[in-house]
Write an enzyme that holds these catalytic residues in place. Structure first.
Site, PDB file in Angstrom:
ATOM      1  N   LEU A 137       0.836  -1.201   0.000  1.00 51.96           N
ATOM      2  CA  LEU A 137       0.000   0.000   0.000  1.00 51.96           C
ATOM      3  C   LEU A 137       0.863   1.239   0.000  1.00 51.96           C
ATOM      4  CD1 LEU A 137      -2.812  -0.784   2.576  1.00 51.96           C
ATOM      5  CD2 LEU A 137      -3.048  -0.523   0.121  1.00 51.96           C
ATOM      6  N   LYS A 169       4.813   3.146   1.738  1.00 52.03           N
ATOM      7  CA  LYS A 169       5.832   3.220   2.762  1.00 52.03           C
ATOM      8  C   LYS A 169       5.514   4.403   3.640  1.00 52.03           C
ATOM      9  CE  LYS A 169      10.199   1.411   0.882  1.00 52.03           C
ATOM     10  NZ  LYS A 169       9.980   0.069   1.154  1.00 52.03           N
ATOM     11  N   SER A 178       6.017   6.454   7.612  1.00 44.50           N
ATOM     12  CA  SER A 178       7.147   6.907   8.407  1.00 44.50           C
ATOM     13  C   SER A 178       7.839   5.742   9.081  1.00 44.50           C
ATOM     14  CB  SER A 178       6.667   7.856   9.494  1.00 44.50           C
ATOM     15  OG  SER A 178       5.905   8.884   8.938  1.00 44.50           O
ATOM     16  N   ALA A 198       3.444  -0.671   4.561  1.00 47.06           N
ATOM     17  CA  ALA A 198       2.098  -1.173   4.821  1.00 47.06           C
ATOM     18  C   ALA A 198       1.668  -2.057   3.659  1.00 47.06           C
ATOM     19  CB  ALA A 198       1.127  -0.012   4.972  1.00 47.06           C
ATOM     20  N   ASP A 204       2.386  12.043  14.706  1.00 51.46           N
ATOM     21  CA  ASP A 204       2.608  11.909  13.270  1.00 51.46           C
ATOM     22  C   ASP A 204       1.308  12.114  12.491  1.00 51.46           C
ATOM     23  OD1 ASP A 204       4.113   9.381  11.124  1.00 51.46           O
ATOM     24  OD2 ASP A 204       4.204  11.551  11.066  1.00 51.46           O
TER      25      ASP A 204
END
Ligand code: NAG
Ligand code: NAG
Ligand code: NAG
Length: 633
Positions: free
Chosen positions: A349, A351, A353, A357, A469
């Site tokens: 899906l 990249k 932090s 995924a 984040d």
């Protein structure tokens, strides 16, 4: 950084994790060829909707669907065919001949008839998953003594629970719910049993004392079952008497017999209660003494053992009992284990932090998001504690639910619910074909949802909780197109640079100096997110976008009179009468990105401000406006 599907770049990524464990051995010895033969026999005699491709016996360990061999390639050790549309009975002398088999998963098929007793009695068998089929008849009484998980739930098994279960000293999970099992529950005393479910059957009588500590939902749905943790047996109408007489009535009538019985029972209950309490006290003291100094909380999580994925004999993993387990959070009713995850077809899906995924589709069709974390600095205990916090904090409609996690030295996985409508980043910036830009109504709704999600993290989970984040790739749209915050609670586990480097455009200026994220810096990041949503520009450096990175600075540089023409996303200018609302939102955003941390509003104040944007009389206008937009995309 793109959190949306790339069908063209679909890979079977996760299975690669497993492949290193399977050594290539070309020779095919006698045992393996008899295993292959038994499997082919099974495949020809059982109808199956999905193709198996079990053709070349020399490829059994290499390319056969659903088959895993021992590391030396000499025996088949696992057969996993969940949701393969297998139909009808399992013939005797097929799977039952795989005597090196440790894992058998045939769940969620249409298997029926008697379960042949040569299957559960395979001597090496440790994990038997047959749930969600339609097996009938009795549960075979000859069972492998190595069984760790026996899941026969949601079938049509009848008859009684075999007494031979008592000899399964390694059993950790016994799941028989959703069958038609009758009779009384045998007095099982299984030291390792952690998960028990006998609910929705036809069991009768009292629950044996050794099983009292399981929750009532383990026994619910058996109308004639009584005793702790269900209601006391005296309260249940006696099944043998047709007129359901209440014991209270017997008392009132002065029945001396009933009276004495009740009194004796009370004394027994009190005695048992007292000794239990003393026992518990001793246990607590012991635990406290043993664990002195580390103050670790006892985690209330559902544990599911996984098979021998990385350890040779997991069942006897005495040294590190928590090794190789997927931890599920409460309220998660998914039925999968780590192996299922590793075997799932997966698609990258994006990249983020903290790592990559994947979208993982399990065999039975469940879709999940698996994150492989990189740069974790936290140790096992710290990680566990943080996950416990996250699991609790995550129960909110505006937070993407974390379902399970896995921690080992070399691999840290987080399993999230999949959000089919994608990330806010993708919805705002992906100008690909067939994507309708988010209208103002949706953006307002998402912003409010995200603010509420952050407010939940800040306010409900203790003063020290921050997200750390916030950015559009960590915001997802749920079924209702409401905004949901993901990746909560990860910042404290990671190296500081991991978090900072990928989210530069969102970080508050003070974060670079103090190297600390705070609730105030979360508010700043949220302000940047609002600006992104209003301007349609991305604060992230991103291939194909040469846009500005410092959104707050750019917006401040535009004079107020020019806002409408200069700042707002051209997509939004197509809608009439929303300008005033957009200007109000921009003011909220600018308040959030104030340089001085203490001058920024608290997130709960931000929630209120956003809620006030939408005037009641405007609601009608906007909802009708939205409808017409749907027709002309
Ligand atoms: C399950 O099997 C029983 C007979 O054993 C049959 O009556 C029933 O319809 C089956 N249920 C399903 C869902 O196939
Ligand atoms: C449960 O058992 C009772 C008596 O043994 C029987 O009458 C009833 O039909 C059974 N119910 C189910 C769902 O099997
Ligand atoms: C037992 O299974 C039922 C039905 O699937 C479920 O509702 C219940 O929560 C389960 N209980 C436990 C303790 O697993």
């Amino acid at each position: 950084m793109r959190f949306h599907g790339h069908p063209a770049s679909s890979f079977l990524i996760l299975p690669l994790l497993l492949s290193s464990l399977l050594l290539d051995v070309p020779l095919l010895d006698a045992d393996l060829s008899s295993d292959a033969h038994a499997l082919q026999d099974f495949a020809t005699r059982v109808l199956h909707a999905r193709k198996l491709d079990w053709d070349s016996p020399t490829r059994v360990c290499h390319s056969w669907v659903g088959i895993t061999c021992s590391p030396d390639g000499s025996r088949v050790t696992a057969v996993r065919l969940p949701g393969f549309g297998l139909y009808g009975p399992i013939p005797r002398n097929t799977l039952g001949k795989l005597d090196g088999l440790k894992v058998l998963s045939l769940r969620s098929n249409y298997l029926s008839g008697d379960l042949p007793d040569d299957v559960p009695s395979i001597p090496a068998l440790q994990y038997l998953y047959l749930q969600h089929n339609n097996f009938s008849g009795g549960i075979p009484s000859s069972l492998s003594t190595r069984l760790s998980v026996l899941d026969l739930s949601h079938n049509s098994f009848s008859g009684s629970i075999p007494e031979t279960l008592q000899s399964l000293a390694r059993l950790t999970a016994l799941k028989l719910e959703g069958n038609s099992i009758s009779g009384t529950i045998p007095s099982l005393n299984l030291p390792r049993l952690k998960s028990l479910n006998l609910s929705s059957n036809n069991l009768t009588g009292s629950i044996p004392g050794s099983l009292h500590e399981f929750p009532s939902s383990s026994f619910a749905g058996n109308s004639l079952l009584c005793g702790e943790p269900l209601s006391p047996c005296s309260m249940i109408p006696n099944p043998s008497s047709t007129t359901s007489q209440e014991p209270a009535k017997a008392l009132r009538d002065g029945n001396p017999d009933g009276n004495r019985k009740v009194r004796t029972r009370t004394i027994v209950v009190i005695a048992v209660g007292c000794s239990l309490a003393i026992f518990l006290l001793v246990v607590v003291i012991l635990v406290c003494c043993l664990k002195k100094g580390d103050g670790i909380a006892v985690l209330k999580r559902k544990e599911v053992d996984v098979g021998n994925v990385t350890s040779k004999d997991f069942g006897s993993g005495v040294q590190e009992p928590e090794k190789n387990k997927l931890f599920f959070f409460e309220g998660c009713d998914y039925n999968f284990d780590l192996e299922d995850l590793l075997r799932a077809s997966a698609e990258v899906l994006g990249k983020g932090s903290y790592g990559t995924a994947y979208k993982a589709i399990l065999d039975e069709g469940t879709t999940l998001v698996v994150k492989r974390l990189r740069e974790v600095v936290a140790g096992r205990r710290e990680f566990d504690q943080q996950m416990e916090t996250v699991g609790k904090a995550g129960r909110h409609p505006n937070i993407v639910p974390l379902r399970a996690y896995y921690y080992s030295k070399d691999e840290k996985l987080l399993v999230y619910e999949y959000m089919p409508h994608g990330s806010l980043f993708a919805r705002l910036h992906d100008k690909g074909q067939g994507r309708t830009p988010l209208d103002w109504d949706s953006r307002l709704k998402v912003s409010l949802g995200v603010a509420k999600g952050i407010a939940h993290i800040h306010l409900e989970t203790g003063a020290r909780c921050v997200h750390g984040d916030i950015k559009s790739t960590n915001v997802f749209l749920n079924q209702e197109n409401d905004g949901c915050v993901s990746d909560i609670g990860l910042a404290p586990l990671m190296t500081f640079s991991a978090a900072i480097s990928r989210s530069i455009g969102y970080n508050a200026p003070e974060v670079f100096e103090t190297r600390k994220v705070t609730q105030k810096s979360d508010v700043y990041s949220f302000g940047v997110l609002l600006l992104e949503m209003l301007t349609g520009k991305t604060p992230l450096k991103y291939a194909g976008y040469d846009d500005i990175i410092d959104l707050p600075r750019w917006v401040r540089s535009v004079v107020r009179e020019e806002w409408t023409a200069e700042v707002f996303d051209v997509e939004l200018l197509r809608y009439d009468n929303v300008e005033e609302e957009m200007v109000q939102m921009l003011q909220i955003a600018l308040a959030c990105v104030t340089r001085v941390p203490d001058a920024r509003p608290r997130i709960d104040e931000v929630v209120k401000m956003i809620e006030e944007i939408r005037q009641p009389d405007m609601k009608d206008r906007l909802s009708s406006g939205t409808e017409s937009n749907v027709q002309t995309p």
